[in-house]
Design a protein around this motif. Structure first.
Motif, PDB file in Angstrom:
ATOM      1  N   GLN A  50     -15.223  -2.767  82.726  1.00 55.58           N
ATOM      2  CA  GLN A  50     -14.721  -1.856  81.698  1.00 55.58           C
ATOM      3  C   GLN A  50     -14.807  -0.403  82.149  1.00 55.58           C
ATOM      4  O   GLN A  50     -13.930   0.409  81.839  1.00 55.58           O
ATOM      5  CB  GLN A  50     -15.511  -2.051  80.402  1.00 55.58           C
ATOM      6  N   LEU A  51     -15.862  -0.069  82.883  1.00 53.28           N
ATOM      7  CA  LEU A  51     -16.024   1.303  83.365  1.00 53.28           C
ATOM      8  C   LEU A  51     -15.035   1.653  84.464  1.00 53.28           C
ATOM      9  O   LEU A  51     -14.918   2.823  84.845  1.00 53.28           O
ATOM     10  CB  LEU A  51     -17.454   1.511  83.870  1.00 53.28           C
ATOM     11  N   GLY A  52     -14.370   0.641  85.004  1.00 51.28           N
ATOM     12  CA  GLY A  52     -13.352   0.879  86.016  1.00 51.28           C
ATOM     13  C   GLY A  52     -13.777   0.576  87.437  1.00 51.28           C
ATOM     14  O   GLY A  52     -12.995   0.801  88.367  1.00 51.28           O
ATOM     15  N   PHE A  53     -14.974   0.039  87.612  1.00 50.50           N
ATOM     16  CA  PHE A  53     -15.456  -0.311  88.948  1.00 50.50           C
ATOM     17  C   PHE A  53     -15.146  -1.801  89.174  1.00 50.50           C
ATOM     18  O   PHE A  53     -16.024  -2.662  89.090  1.00 50.50           O
ATOM     19  CB  PHE A  53     -16.945  -0.004  89.076  1.00 50.50           C
TER      20      PHE A  53
ATOM     21  N   CYS B 108     -14.573   3.735  79.082  1.00 46.54           N
ATOM     22  CA  CYS B 108     -13.915   2.482  79.452  1.00 46.54           C
ATOM     23  C   CYS B 108     -12.622   2.805  80.195  1.00 46.54           C
ATOM     24  O   CYS B 108     -11.517   2.828  79.614  1.00 46.54           O
ATOM     25  CB  CYS B 108     -13.625   1.637  78.209  1.00 46.54           C
ATOM     26  N   ARG B 109     -12.762   3.105  81.475  1.00 49.52           N
ATOM     27  CA  ARG B 109     -11.613   3.565  82.260  1.00 49.52           C
ATOM     28  C   ARG B 109     -10.518   2.507  82.377  1.00 49.52           C
ATOM     29  O   ARG B 109      -9.330   2.839  82.434  1.00 49.52           O
ATOM     30  CB  ARG B 109     -12.086   3.969  83.658  1.00 49.52           C
ATOM     31  N   LEU B 110     -10.899   1.231  82.443  1.00 53.02           N
ATOM     32  CA  LEU B 110      -9.880   0.191  82.557  1.00 53.02           C
ATOM     33  C   LEU B 110      -8.996   0.182  81.318  1.00 53.02           C
ATOM     34  O   LEU B 110      -7.761   0.116  81.415  1.00 53.02           O
ATOM     35  CB  LEU B 110     -10.543  -1.179  82.747  1.00 53.02           C
ATOM     36  N   PHE B 111      -9.596   0.244  80.117  1.00 52.80           N
ATOM     37  CA  PHE B 111      -8.811   0.254  78.888  1.00 52.80           C
ATOM     38  C   PHE B 111      -8.022   1.559  78.761  1.00 52.80           C
ATOM     39  O   PHE B 111      -6.900   1.576  78.229  1.00 52.80           O
ATOM     40  CB  PHE B 111      -9.711   0.059  77.677  1.00 52.80           C
ATOM     41  N   GLU B 112      -8.586   2.665  79.260  1.00 50.19           N
ATOM     42  CA  GLU B 112      -7.854   3.929  79.239  1.00 50.19           C
ATOM     43  C   GLU B 112      -6.604   3.824  80.111  1.00 50.19           C
ATOM     44  O   GLU B 112      -5.510   4.272  79.721  1.00 50.19           O
ATOM     45  CB  GLU B 112      -8.740   5.065  79.739  1.00 50.19           C
ATOM     46  N   LEU B 113      -6.751   3.221  81.304  1.00 49.30           N
ATOM     47  CA  LEU B 113      -5.601   3.035  82.188  1.00 49.30           C
ATOM     48  C   LEU B 113      -4.534   2.192  81.508  1.00 49.30           C
ATOM     49  O   LEU B 113      -3.337   2.529  81.519  1.00 49.30           O
ATOM     50  CB  LEU B 113      -6.063   2.373  83.489  1.00 49.30           C
TER      51      LEU B 113
ATOM     52  N   ILE C  21      -5.334   9.343  85.444  1.00 51.07           N
ATOM     53  CA  ILE C  21      -6.187   8.153  85.303  1.00 51.07           C
ATOM     54  C   ILE C  21      -6.010   7.219  86.495  1.00 51.07           C
ATOM     55  O   ILE C  21      -6.975   6.617  86.973  1.00 51.07           O
ATOM     56  CB  ILE C  21      -5.910   7.414  83.969  1.00 51.07           C
ATOM     57  N   HIS C  22      -4.794   7.112  87.031  1.00 49.21           N
ATOM     58  CA  HIS C  22      -4.578   6.245  88.190  1.00 49.21           C
ATOM     59  C   HIS C  22      -5.379   6.745  89.393  1.00 49.21           C
ATOM     60  O   HIS C  22      -6.010   5.962  90.111  1.00 49.21           O
ATOM     61  CB  HIS C  22      -3.091   6.186  88.531  1.00 49.21           C
ATOM     62  N   ASP C  23      -5.368   8.056  89.609  1.00 44.73           N
ATOM     63  CA  ASP C  23      -6.051   8.611  90.777  1.00 44.73           C
ATOM     64  C   ASP C  23      -7.572   8.559  90.643  1.00 44.73           C
ATOM     65  O   ASP C  23      -8.285   8.691  91.643  1.00 44.73           O
ATOM     66  CB  ASP C  23      -5.607  10.066  91.003  1.00 44.73           C
ATOM     67  N   TRP C  24      -8.053   8.386  89.421  1.00 46.27           N
ATOM     68  CA  TRP C  24      -9.520   8.292  89.241  1.00 46.27           C
ATOM     69  C   TRP C  24     -10.077   7.051  89.934  1.00 46.27           C
ATOM     70  O   TRP C  24     -11.193   7.048  90.443  1.00 46.27           O
ATOM     71  CB  TRP C  24      -9.845   8.262  87.741  1.00 46.27           C
TER      72      TRP C  24
ATOM     73  N   ALA D 262      -3.882  -6.210  88.876  1.00 46.94           N
ATOM     74  CA  ALA D 262      -2.597  -6.127  88.182  1.00 46.94           C
ATOM     75  C   ALA D 262      -2.417  -4.792  87.470  1.00 46.94           C
ATOM     76  O   ALA D 262      -1.315  -4.214  87.478  1.00 46.94           O
ATOM     77  CB  ALA D 262      -2.477  -7.273  87.179  1.00 46.94           C
ATOM     78  N   ASP D 263      -3.481  -4.261  86.856  1.00 44.53           N
ATOM     79  CA  ASP D 263      -3.341  -3.018  86.086  1.00 44.53           C
ATOM     80  C   ASP D 263      -2.991  -1.838  86.982  1.00 44.53           C
ATOM     81  O   ASP D 263      -2.099  -1.038  86.654  1.00 44.53           O
ATOM     82  CB  ASP D 263      -4.634  -2.736  85.314  1.00 44.53           C
ATOM     83  N   LEU D 264      -3.676  -1.690  88.093  1.00 44.05           N
ATOM     84  CA  LEU D 264      -3.388  -0.573  88.997  1.00 44.05           C
ATOM     85  C   LEU D 264      -2.038  -0.759  89.680  1.00 44.05           C
ATOM     86  O   LEU D 264      -1.324   0.228  89.943  1.00 44.05           O
ATOM     87  CB  LEU D 264      -4.514  -0.422  90.020  1.00 44.05           C
TER      88      LEU D 264
END
Length: 951
Positions: free
Chosen positions: A712-715, A895-900, A926-929, A937-939
């Protein structure tokens, strides 16, 4: 072992003029029983089953005396008793050879006996039916014969006559016992396995246990070393009850694969429910099996006590291979034959047949009792060549009430007082009567009791040596009941108490094996404190055998006893522990969100807190927290976790690690992954303690929670690595329940990453895991996810119908674990299917549930999906508002994944509205973060949209 591959001996072996009858448990010469003391019989049976094999002295000690310390003279005396019985000598042995300083060898070669059993009257048709069933079983057709009849009609006699004719294959005979309280789960089947494991096929049966039935191997710890036993117990913790039933049926089939197996189960109207379930499962399986089951029961007892045997027989009778043989009373001709055998006088039998038949109703046991009464009363006088009747047949009217009490009273009037007292004490001891127990009940010397029991068994009227050779049994349950009822209540209470205390001394290292019986003794003695201890112990035994219903009953009885003994030592601590065990048992059969489970944990917490039992309080808090999460109410779990963290700092030293893990879990469900990571980092600093709670490993749970939070944090790559570490850790610990949970979280991580192939793989592994270990309560939610994956691949009406059905079944137990996630998945498939009204309803329910209990880990996704519904309804402004709300909510929680994901939805909306320039900086930031997970799939979707926006 050297003798392990020998063929299985028949049930009755011939040694010249002698017969060794393993069914009746006796030695005979020319049909006459030769009385042996229990240890002598056990030694004879052990030697006879191993002809030609040198048995070392130490091996004989272990086989005959077990852990009891005996002197060399004791064995010499027993061997001497056997030689006298067999008319053998040490100097010129025909049967038992002494190998100086090494051991003993049975030098005769036994053969299958062909002698018909003396005194067997009638039942020729029934015996033929049994023999026919045996022949068909030997050819591979699974067969079962149920013999029904009321007391005294000769069910046991018929079984013994049949068993005496067995000449090959494996044979085991067990008896269900009338318990003072609840019957012990699976006890007849465990006794059956113990017989097979101590017989010639012991190595083969042991190997089959290890391969096909680990749950049953876990009940026989003497087959394992300590490390193996502990590892096996941990791996099986929490599995479903159906697993043990299934494995038991498969095991018996495998034992019958190479060699025909005949099983006799007597008095099934006293059997426990799990044993009935196993036998029903065994007989309902359809594959070939060289198996014959013969079972006896009393129909009236089964109906009166609502025992499941009656319903099982009624159901199974419709199946091929299952037959019911109801025994009826003897005809007058059979009464005559029975009397002729007992009295050895054909002419007198002709005179007595009609009046005895009339007064006994043709009941074989009553007939024998009346013939004994005729002699005791002096109504028969011995004369040359037979007997002379001294009364007028017209006045012959022996008392014969239904339960034989008056008749037995007449018989026992002639017994010496000492003999009568022994029989009364033996009736209190119950079944498997030991000399030590009877002696304790009477407060007599064991030697005095031994001589009297031996003399009674020699006559075989009331007592007989048990087949095991270690104990005595009543020749019929009616005698046991009659002698028991003769005792004054005060005498009965005292004897029960003394016998219970004796068993405590003689079974100190294995009291759990006799816990239910011990509880019955102390309940009858009025010692409810001790009775509660043994009911608690019996409950633990039942739970280890996966007999959860039986375990619940035992634990509830233990609590009821403690309520009546509030001043007992550590009563509050024991109550707290029992409530905890009860909660776990109820969880296994009713689901962890059931109100009864919450009530048990709540009672445990209140009792433990009031009495200062910190460990029990902490375990109750863990349970209550798990229930709150299971109901989708992490907000209610927060104060519980705060208390748990507080107790961890000044309570048991092994709690901090798991306390931090539980706090991290609550924060994950609340939708606060950053805060969760802080607690999980603290847990890593503490030393983990396996078994807090027993079903879960704290290190593994921390890893799978870390996987959710990191994703969820994007890692994304770190989250995937944490899942792999969790699964690896579970493989190392061998915890089956925890592996199921770990697989579920791995499934969720793959779904979060939109890795559908990985999710399908995890769902498949979990379904197989649930099937193997029988965790039925999780099956519906995994099936729900599989339906979701089908819907993602190609939306249709079928996945929606299946998803709703599986979710409803999952909720039936009150479970709302991760409810907002599941409703979001439902809404996603409803949107893809074009059912926007249904999607809106699902999302409304998800928002309401999250607001009620604080389960908001998926809240940004709910706003994004609501925006998707409004966009499809051409509400552009409403859609943009929802997408921006999703982005803001995700940012608040890191929650970077949900933000993306929400930013991609907003950017796509802005592009369609001609606002591509506005969308580019939003999406590129957000993509570059992200520094990892670009294969996801999301990226990939974000990168593709960026290219379109910039083109």
């Amino acid at each position: 072992m050297a003798d392990a591959q020998r063929s299985v001996p028949p049930a009755v072996l011939a040694l010249g003029p002698f017969e060794v009858d393993a069914v009746a448990g006796c030695l005979r010469r020319d049909g006459t029983v030769i009385a042996l003391r229990p240890k002598a019989w056990r030694m004879l049976l052990y030697l006879v089953e191993r002809p030609g094999v040198l048995i070392p002295t130490e091996q004989l000690y272990t086989a005959v005396w077990g852990d009891t310390a005996v002197t060399p003279n004791t064995m010499t005396n027993v061997v001497g008793e056997l030689r006298r019985a067999l008319e053998d000598t040490g100097a010129r042995p025909r049967f038992i050879e002494t190998v100086h300083r090494r051991g003993y060898r049975f030098i005769a070669e036994p053969a299958a006996s062909t002698r018909p059993r003396d005194g067997f009257v009638g039942r020729a048709a029934e015996l033929t039916d049994l023999q026919s069933a045996l022949r068909q079983a030997e050819l591979g057709e699974r067969k079962a014969v149920f013999i029904s009849g009321e007391p005294g009609l000769g069910k046991t006699t018929l079984v013994e006559q049949f068993a005496a004719g067995l000449t090959g294959g494996s044979f085991a005979r067990v008896q269900c016992i009338e318990a003072h309280g609840a019957s012990e789960a699976y006890m007849p089947i465990l006794h059956l396995l113990e017989q097979l494991l101590r017989g010639p096929r012991q190595d083969e049966v042991s190997a089959l246990l290890r391969r096909f039935a680990p749950t049953w191997l876990n009940q026989l710890p003497w087959l394992l070393d300590e490390d193996e036993s502990q590892a096996l117990s941990r791996s099986l913790a929490g599995i479903g009850a159906a697993r043990m039933v299934r494995e038991g049926a498969v095991l018996l089939e495998e034992i019958a694969r190479s060699t025909p197996l005949t099983i006799v189960v007597e008095d099934m109207h006293w059997s426990d429910g799990p044993t009935v379930d196993l036998i029903a499962t065994l007989l309902q399986r359809t594959g070939p099996a060289r198996l014959l089951l013969v079972a006896t029961y009393r129909p009236i007892d089964a109906v009166v006590h609502a025992h499941p045997i009656a319903a099982m027989v009624a159901t199974l009778r419709r199946r091929r291979g299952v037959r019911l043989i109801p025994l009826s009373a003897f005809s007058i001709a059979e009464v005559r034959r029975c009397l002729a055998h007992d009295l050895a006088d054909d002419a007198l039998a002709d005179k007595l047949a009609v009046p005895v038949g009339r007064h006994t109703g043709g009941n074989p046991l009553f007939i024998k009792a009346v013939s004994a009464q005729l002699r005791h009363e002096g109504w028969l006088r011995p004369v040359a060549g037979g007997w002379e009747l001294t009364i007028d047949l017209d006045r012959f009217a022996p008392p014969l009430p239904d339960d034989l009490r008056e008749l037995i009273e007449v018989q026992v009037a002639a017994l010496p007082p000492e003999t009568l007292r022994v029989l009364e004490a033996a009736s209190v001891a119950g079944s498997d009567i030991t000399v030590e127990a009877v002696a304790a009940g009477l407060e007599w010397a064991p030697e005095r009791v031994e001589d009297l029991c031996f003399a009674l068994a020699k006559g075989s009227l009331y007592l007989r040596a048990a087949v095991s050779g270690d104990t005595y049994d009543f020749t019929h349950a009616l005698y046991q009941r009659a002698f028991h009822d003769r005792l004054a209540p005060s005498d009965r209470r005292r004897m029960h108490g003394r016998i219970g205390e004796c068993i405590e001394r003689t079974h100190a290292s294995r009291l759990s094996e006799v816990a239910a019986r011990q509880a019955g003794h102390f309940e009858a003695a009025g010692d409810l404190d001790r009775a509660a201890r043994y009911r608690e112990m019996a409950g633990g035994v039942a739970l280890r055998r996966l007999a959860y219903d039986e375990g619940v009953r035992e634990l509830q009885t233990a609590l009821a006893h403690l309520e009546q003994t509030p001043d007992a030592a550590d009563a509050t601590g024991r109550r707290a522990r029992i409530h905890l065990s009860l909660a776990n048992a109820l969880m296994s059969i009713r689901g962890y969100a059931h109100p009864d489970v919450a009530d048990a944990f709540d009672r445990a917490e209140r009792v433990a807190h009031a009495s200062g039992h910190r460990r029990e309080e902490a375990r109750a808090l863990i349970g209550l927290g798990a229930l709150a999460l299971g109901r989708g109410n992490p907000r209610a779990a927060l104060p519980l976790v705060d208390r748990l963290l507080g107790s961890a700092t000044d309570g048991p030293s092994d709690l901090p690690q798991y306390s931090y893990v539980r706090a991290g879990h609550v924060q994950v469900v609340l939708g606060q992954p950053r805060r969760a990571m802080e607690f999980l980092a603290l847990s890593a600093r503490e030393t983990p303690e396996p078994g807090i709670p027993v079903l879960v490993d704290g290190v593994a749970e921390a890893e799978w929670l870390r996987a959710i939070a990191l994703t969820q944090l994007g890692f994304l790559d770190q989250g995937r690595a944490a899942v792999e570490r969790a699964l690896q850790r579970i493989d190392e610990t061998g915890l089956a329940w925890a592996r199921g949970v770990a697989l579920y979280y791995a499934l969720e991580v793959h779904l979060l990453r939109r890795d559908m192939h990985g999710a399908e793989r995890m769902a498949g592994e979990m379904i197989e895991h649930l099937r193997i270990y029988d965790f039925p309560m999780q099956t519906h939610i995994v099936s729900f996810h599989q339906d979701y994956l089908r819907g993602i691949a190609g939306p249709s009406a079928a996945p929606l119908d299946d998803m709703r059905r599986h979710l409803a079944a999952h909720h039936a137990s009150g479970d709302r674990w991760h409810h907002t996630v599941h409703l979001a998945e439902m809404a996603e498939i409803e949107i893809a299917s074009g059912d926007l009204d249904a999607a809106s309803a699902s999302l409304d329910a998800a928002f309401a549930h999250g607001e009620w209990g604080g389960e908001e880990r998926h809240l940004p996704e709910l706003w994004r999906l609501r925006g998707g519904v409004r966009r499809l309804r051409a509400d552009v402004d409403g859609a943009e508002e929802c997408f921006r709300r999703a982005i803001d909510t995700a940012r608040e929680r890191d929650c970077r994944l949900f933000e993306l994901r929400a930013t991609v939805s907003l950017a796509d909306l802005l592009r369609d509205g001609g606002r591509a320039a506005e969308a580019v900086p939003l999406l590129s930031d957000i993509h570059d973060w992200f520094e990892e997970g670009h294969d996801g799939a999301d990226l990939r979707d974000a990168a593709a949209l960026l290219r379109q926006l910039r083109s």
